[in-house]
Design a protein around this motif. Structure first.
Motif, PDB file in Angstrom:
ATOM      1  N   VAL A  83       1.788  25.067 -40.104  1.00  0.00           N
ATOM      2  CA  VAL A  83       2.199  25.824 -40.925  1.00  0.00           C
ATOM      3  C   VAL A  83       1.460  27.124 -41.439  1.00  0.00           C
ATOM      4  CG1 VAL A  83       3.345  25.894 -43.326  1.00  0.00           C
ATOM      5  CG2 VAL A  83       3.508  23.990 -41.861  1.00  0.00           C
ATOM      6  N   ARG A  84       1.808  28.276 -41.432  1.00  0.00           N
ATOM      7  CA  ARG A  84       1.115  29.382 -41.878  1.00  0.00           C
ATOM      8  C   ARG A  84       1.894  30.378 -42.558  1.00  0.00           C
ATOM      9  NH1 ARG A  84      -0.917  34.276 -38.881  1.00  0.00           N
ATOM     10  NH2 ARG A  84       0.866  34.105 -37.478  1.00  0.00           N
ATOM     11  N   PHE A  85       1.436  30.640 -43.729  1.00  0.00           N
ATOM     12  CA  PHE A  85       1.804  31.634 -44.789  1.00  0.00           C
ATOM     13  C   PHE A  85       1.588  33.061 -44.039  1.00  0.00           C
ATOM     14  CE2 PHE A  85       3.656  28.419 -47.717  1.00  0.00           C
ATOM     15  CZ  PHE A  85       4.591  29.001 -48.104  1.00  0.00           C
ATOM     16  N   LEU A  86       2.590  33.934 -44.011  1.00  0.00           N
ATOM     17  CA  LEU A  86       2.475  35.308 -43.590  1.00  0.00           C
ATOM     18  C   LEU A  86       2.160  36.112 -44.692  1.00  0.00           C
ATOM     19  CD1 LEU A  86       5.155  35.337 -40.589  1.00  0.00           C
ATOM     20  CD2 LEU A  86       2.847  34.912 -40.417  1.00  0.00           C
ATOM     21  N   ASN A  87       3.000  35.880 -45.859  1.00  0.00           N
ATOM     22  CA  ASN A  87       2.740  36.534 -47.108  1.00  0.00           C
ATOM     23  C   ASN A  87       3.313  35.504 -47.913  1.00  0.00           C
ATOM     24  OD1 ASN A  87       5.566  37.007 -47.131  1.00  0.00           O
ATOM     25  ND2 ASN A  87       5.263  38.628 -45.959  1.00  0.00           N
ATOM     26  N   ARG A  88       3.605  35.771 -49.327  1.00  0.00           N
ATOM     27  CA  ARG A  88       4.046  34.848 -50.229  1.00  0.00           C
ATOM     28  C   ARG A  88       5.297  34.282 -49.973  1.00  0.00           C
ATOM     29  NH1 ARG A  88       6.454  36.788 -54.936  1.00  0.00           N
ATOM     30  NH2 ARG A  88       5.331  35.644 -56.417  1.00  0.00           N
ATOM     31  N   SER A  89       6.336  34.886 -49.472  1.00  0.00           N
ATOM     32  CA  SER A  89       7.357  34.180 -49.178  1.00  0.00           C
ATOM     33  C   SER A  89       7.950  33.993 -47.700  1.00  0.00           C
ATOM     34  CB  SER A  89       8.375  35.197 -49.963  1.00  0.00           C
ATOM     35  OG  SER A  89       8.601  36.501 -49.221  1.00  0.00           O
ATOM     36  N   ASP A  90       6.999  34.419 -46.766  1.00  0.00           N
ATOM     37  CA  ASP A  90       7.346  34.337 -45.282  1.00  0.00           C
ATOM     38  C   ASP A  90       6.275  33.302 -44.702  1.00  0.00           C
ATOM     39  OD1 ASP A  90       9.331  36.331 -45.908  1.00  0.00           O
ATOM     40  OD2 ASP A  90       8.224  37.795 -45.041  1.00  0.00           O
ATOM     41  N   VAL A  91       7.147  32.400 -44.046  1.00  0.00           N
ATOM     42  CA  VAL A  91       6.226  31.332 -43.351  1.00  0.00           C
ATOM     43  C   VAL A  91       6.573  30.824 -42.007  1.00  0.00           C
ATOM     44  CG1 VAL A  91       7.567  29.155 -44.159  1.00  0.00           C
ATOM     45  CG2 VAL A  91       5.033  28.854 -44.008  1.00  0.00           C
ATOM     46  N   GLU A  92       5.346  30.714 -41.089  1.00  0.00           N
ATOM     47  CA  GLU A  92       5.462  30.310 -39.602  1.00  0.00           C
ATOM     48  C   GLU A  92       5.445  28.949 -39.570  1.00  0.00           C
ATOM     49  OE1 GLU A  92       4.725  34.089 -36.897  1.00  0.00           O
ATOM     50  OE2 GLU A  92       3.252  32.306 -36.829  1.00  0.00           O
ATOM     51  N   ILE A  93       6.436  28.086 -38.867  1.00  0.00           N
ATOM     52  CA  ILE A  93       6.320  26.865 -38.796  1.00  0.00           C
ATOM     53  C   ILE A  93       6.318  26.596 -37.346  1.00  0.00           C
ATOM     54  CG2 ILE A  93       7.457  24.659 -39.131  1.00  0.00           C
ATOM     55  CD1 ILE A  93       8.464  25.664 -41.854  1.00  0.00           C
ATOM     56  N   ASP A  94       5.538  25.741 -36.621  1.00  0.00           N
ATOM     57  CA  ASP A  94       5.392  25.493 -35.299  1.00  0.00           C
ATOM     58  C   ASP A  94       5.521  23.756 -35.280  1.00  0.00           C
ATOM     59  OD1 ASP A  94       5.003  24.893 -32.865  1.00  0.00           O
ATOM     60  OD2 ASP A  94       3.056  26.137 -32.613  1.00  0.00           O
ATOM     61  N   CYS A  95       6.535  23.433 -34.774  1.00  0.00           N
ATOM     62  CA  CYS A  95       6.637  21.998 -34.623  1.00  0.00           C
ATOM     63  C   CYS A  95       6.797  21.465 -32.973  1.00  0.00           C
ATOM     64  CB  CYS A  95       7.962  21.398 -35.358  1.00  0.00           C
ATOM     65  SG  CYS A  95       7.929  21.629 -37.071  1.00  0.00           S
ATOM     66  N   ARG A  96       5.904  22.060 -32.344  1.00  0.00           N
ATOM     67  CA  ARG A  96       5.939  21.761 -30.897  1.00  0.00           C
ATOM     68  C   ARG A  96       4.961  20.454 -30.700  1.00  0.00           C
ATOM     69  NH1 ARG A  96       4.807  27.746 -28.304  1.00  0.00           N
ATOM     70  NH2 ARG A  96       3.400  27.668 -30.271  1.00  0.00           N
ATOM     71  N   HIS A  97       4.124  20.301 -31.897  1.00  0.00           N
ATOM     72  CA  HIS A  97       2.985  19.294 -31.427  1.00  0.00           C
ATOM     73  C   HIS A  97       3.284  18.089 -32.574  1.00  0.00           C
ATOM     74  CE1 HIS A  97       1.748  21.422 -28.140  1.00  0.00           C
ATOM     75  NE2 HIS A  97       1.683  22.529 -28.766  1.00  0.00           N
ATOM     76  N   ILE A  98       4.389  17.705 -32.660  1.00  0.00           N
ATOM     77  CA  ILE A  98       4.415  16.747 -33.704  1.00  0.00           C
ATOM     78  C   ILE A  98       3.873  15.279 -33.431  1.00  0.00           C
ATOM     79  CG2 ILE A  98       6.251  15.058 -35.038  1.00  0.00           C
ATOM     80  CD1 ILE A  98       5.776  18.128 -36.217  1.00  0.00           C
ATOM     81  N   ALA A  99       3.222  14.754 -34.248  1.00  0.00           N
ATOM     82  CA  ALA A  99       2.251  13.531 -33.711  1.00  0.00           C
ATOM     83  C   ALA A  99       2.804  12.347 -34.260  1.00  0.00           C
ATOM     84  CB  ALA A  99       0.703  13.624 -34.473  1.00  0.00           C
ATOM     85  N   THR A 100       3.749  12.286 -35.235  1.00  0.00           N
ATOM     86  CA  THR A 100       4.370  11.064 -35.838  1.00  0.00           C
ATOM     87  C   THR A 100       5.702  11.402 -36.313  1.00  0.00           C
ATOM     88  OG1 THR A 100       4.044   9.391 -37.519  1.00  0.00           O
ATOM     89  CG2 THR A 100       2.930  11.370 -38.013  1.00  0.00           C
ATOM     90  N   THR A 101       6.448  10.225 -36.322  1.00  0.00           N
ATOM     91  CA  THR A 101       7.838  10.244 -37.068  1.00  0.00           C
ATOM     92  C   THR A 101       7.916   9.440 -38.335  1.00  0.00           C
ATOM     93  OG1 THR A 101       8.524   8.428 -35.646  1.00  0.00           O
ATOM     94  CG2 THR A 101       9.045  10.652 -34.877  1.00  0.00           C
ATOM     95  N   GLN A 102       6.497   8.962 -38.916  1.00  0.00           N
ATOM     96  CA  GLN A 102       6.415   8.221 -40.107  1.00  0.00           C
ATOM     97  C   GLN A 102       5.922   9.355 -41.080  1.00  0.00           C
ATOM     98  OE1 GLN A 102       3.792   5.260 -38.924  1.00  0.00           O
ATOM     99  NE2 GLN A 102       5.475   3.664 -38.839  1.00  0.00           N
ATOM    100  N   VAL A 103       6.600   9.524 -42.329  1.00  0.00           N
ATOM    101  CA  VAL A 103       6.560  10.224 -43.379  1.00  0.00           C
ATOM    102  C   VAL A 103       5.791   9.567 -44.430  1.00  0.00           C
ATOM    103  CG1 VAL A 103       7.355  11.811 -45.016  1.00  0.00           C
ATOM    104  CG2 VAL A 103       8.429  11.766 -42.723  1.00  0.00           C
ATOM    105  N   SER A 104       4.374  10.205 -44.779  1.00  0.00           N
ATOM    106  CA  SER A 104       3.778   9.409 -45.753  1.00  0.00           C
ATOM    107  C   SER A 104       4.535   9.152 -47.119  1.00  0.00           C
ATOM    108  CB  SER A 104       2.375  10.077 -46.240  1.00  0.00           C
ATOM    109  OG  SER A 104       2.348  10.692 -47.254  1.00  0.00           O
ATOM    110  N   GLN A 105       4.269   7.998 -47.815  1.00  0.00           N
ATOM    111  CA  GLN A 105       4.909   7.504 -48.759  1.00  0.00           C
ATOM    112  C   GLN A 105       4.729   8.611 -50.088  1.00  0.00           C
ATOM    113  OE1 GLN A 105       4.530   3.417 -49.975  1.00  0.00           O
ATOM    114  NE2 GLN A 105       6.271   3.690 -51.588  1.00  0.00           N
ATOM    115  N   GLU A 106       3.298   8.710 -50.173  1.00  0.00           N
ATOM    116  CA  GLU A 106       2.790   9.349 -51.174  1.00  0.00           C
ATOM    117  C   GLU A 106       3.528  10.775 -51.410  1.00  0.00           C
ATOM    118  OE1 GLU A 106      -0.989  10.923 -50.692  1.00  0.00           O
ATOM    119  OE2 GLU A 106      -0.730  12.363 -52.166  1.00  0.00           O
ATOM    120  N   LEU A 107       3.813  11.582 -50.340  1.00  0.00           N
ATOM    121  CA  LEU A 107       4.422  12.735 -50.456  1.00  0.00           C
ATOM    122  C   LEU A 107       5.838  12.806 -50.530  1.00  0.00           C
ATOM    123  CD1 LEU A 107       2.175  15.044 -48.074  1.00  0.00           C
ATOM    124  CD2 LEU A 107       2.411  15.370 -50.266  1.00  0.00           C
ATOM    125  N   ALA A 108       6.531  11.955 -49.807  1.00  0.00           N
ATOM    126  CA  ALA A 108       7.915  11.858 -49.628  1.00  0.00           C
ATOM    127  C   ALA A 108       8.542  11.349 -51.143  1.00  0.00           C
ATOM    128  CB  ALA A 108       8.535  10.923 -48.604  1.00  0.00           C
TER     129      ALA A 108
END
Ligand code: EPZ
Length: 430
Positions: free
Chosen positions: A64-89
């Motif tokens: 995840v890379r912010f290009l400026n304060r409202s535009d972001v680039e997201i690259d999900c080509r190398h997702i490592a897990t399908t388990q979402v951490s409880q703390e954040l979710a």
């Protein structure tokens, strides 16, 4: 903890620029998990729900890379897990979209669900689960939702929603984008953010037709590619500033909106005697005379939005005569009424309706935000009330309103954010 100190009783004047829609962003960010490429998402609102979701994506292995304060680039080509951490979710309600997105791309998901009550009632996800099950997934519910497709991919299916649900419509759309075959969602929600999610997915190569109508058809494709997409402006943020002008008086130019999305709110405010003039992507909102009474019933889009119910209630508190607000989406969304009555409002809640006897003025008080929109309503009430009010538990407000302090100060409001010690309550909303 932070609280707001508001010196009220002054009209608002100036211009406010509306940010990207929170309820579109919290779906489109998880939807980036479906994309096998780099997506650039523009007009992302700077709010804490977005920060939390981007952090979850990073934990799953996205870049995840912010290009400026409202535009972001997201690259999900190398997702490592399908388990979402409880703390954040656990921090955000919209984490349920991670289930549809992970199921759609990887055929499995494990996401802890936010617990407890929100508006004082239950927020079920049975329609989401029904959709996933129809598409061949086995879903186990407990502290975690564990979902697994029957094969490598979800299978296209027909899903008739028993209730018009924004979340279920979007979640099923995500689970179906890469499915084997066609999915048809009937009795689908039609909110602008539903169309925005469909447009985002289509711009990445999905084949979704009918978003914005009762029936959405999702023709599963093999892969989504990267691309660029800009999120729509926030209908509710714009409506909140319009309601603030109604309650406080003044003249404000609301910029960067899609006027069509505002029609349901504009029409009600006009009935109340607020002048609203539309021009291109702006609305000029003016109120000088006394507000008139009216009745409001919240309904799924294109009806009057439930997420504007607390804010319009504040304005109606200051209207001449007796108004009635009826909540048509949630069982209970009136917990904030007690706070308003402490400011001199006269409101009686009877089941799903609130009967409001207009008063001349509200008086300053220390009040708390019970949830995001109730919090925005408290800010409006404090801005309209004579004297100095305090609004606590403002972390709810900052989940969904970008730079509310800066934007209001720009309109001449006397509002400050100060650090304090106590936390009154901590629950999820959104
Ligand atoms: C979304 O919640 C919004 N949240 C809410 O905005 C908004 O109030 C709501 O839609 C309605 O517009 C996000 O987008 C993150 P629903 P959601 O599913 O999707 C019942 C804000 O302030 N229902 O459309 O969770 C449910 O109980 C937030 O920004 C079921 O019975 O709402 C409710 O009565 C707060 N079973 C009705 O449907 C289900 O499986 C509508 O809920 C799902 C919902």
């Amino acid at each position: 903890m932070t609280k707001y100190i508001v010196q009220g009783g002054h009209p608002l004047f100036g211009e406010v620029r509306i940010s990207g829609a929170k309820n579109a962003a919290v779906a489109i960010i998880p939807a980036a998990l479906l994309v096998d490429g780099v997506c650039r998402i523009e007009n992302i609102p700077q709010i804490s729900d977005v920060t939390a979701l981007l952090k979850i994506l990073e934990q799953l292995g996205a870049n995840v890379r912010f290009l400026n304060r409202s535009d972001v680039e997201i690259d999900c080509r190398h997702i490592a897990t399908t388990q979402v951490s409880q703390e954040l979710a656990h921090k955000i309600r919209a984490s349920y979209y991670l289930i549809g997105a992970l199921l759609g791309r990887f055929g499995e998901a494990e996401v802890s669900m936010p617990g407890g009550c929100n508006f004082g009632g239950v927020r079920p996800i049975d329609q989401h689960v029904k959709g996933f099950a129809a598409m061949g997934a086995e879903v186990r519910e407990g502290d975690f939702i564990c979902a697994k497709a029957s094969g490598d991919r979800m299978k296209g299916a027909n899903v008739y929603l028993d209730v018009v649900s924004v979340g279920a419509t979007m979640n099923i759309m995500m689970a179906a984008a890469l499915a084997d075959g066609t999915t048809v969602i009937e009795n689908a929600a039609k909110e602008p953010h539903i169309v925005d999610l469909a447009n985002f997915l289509n711009s990445m190569g999905a084949n979704i037709k009918g978003a914005g109508t009762d029936t959405i058809r999702i023709f599963g494709v093999d892969k989504l590619h990267g691309g660029t997409y800009a999120i729509i402006p926030d209908q509710i943020e714009a409506g909140t500033y319009m309601a603030a002008v109604a309650a406080c008086g003044g003249q404000v130019l609301v910029r960067g909106i899609i006027p069509k999305h505002m029609d349901c709110i504009t029409a009600k405010l006009q009935e109340m005697g607020v002048q609203v003039e539309e021009q291109d992507d702006t609305l000029l909102v003016r109120r000088s005379g006394k507000l008139r009474r009216t009745n409001v019933k919240t309904l799924p889009y294109p009806g009057f939005p439930t997420d504007m119910q607390p804010q319009i209630t504040v304005a109606l508190c200051l209207a001449e005569g007796t108004s009635m607000v009826t909540e048509g989406v949630w069982d209970n969304r009136y917990r904030y009424v007690g706070e308003l009555t402490r400011m001199g409002a006269q409101i009686r809640v009877e089941g799903r309706s609130a009967v409001i006897e207009g008063v001349d003025h509200l008086t300053a008080a220390s009040v708390q935000a019970y949830d995001l929109r109730a919090g925005a309503a408290m800010v409006i009430a404090a801005l309209a009330a004579e004297g100095t009010s305090e609004v606590s538990n403002v972390h709810y407000i900052e989940r969904g309103y970008e730079d509310i302090i800066g934007k209001l100060r720009n309109l001449g409001a006397q509002i400050d954010s100060v650090e304090c010690d106590e936390t009154i309550e901590t629950r999820q909303i959104g």
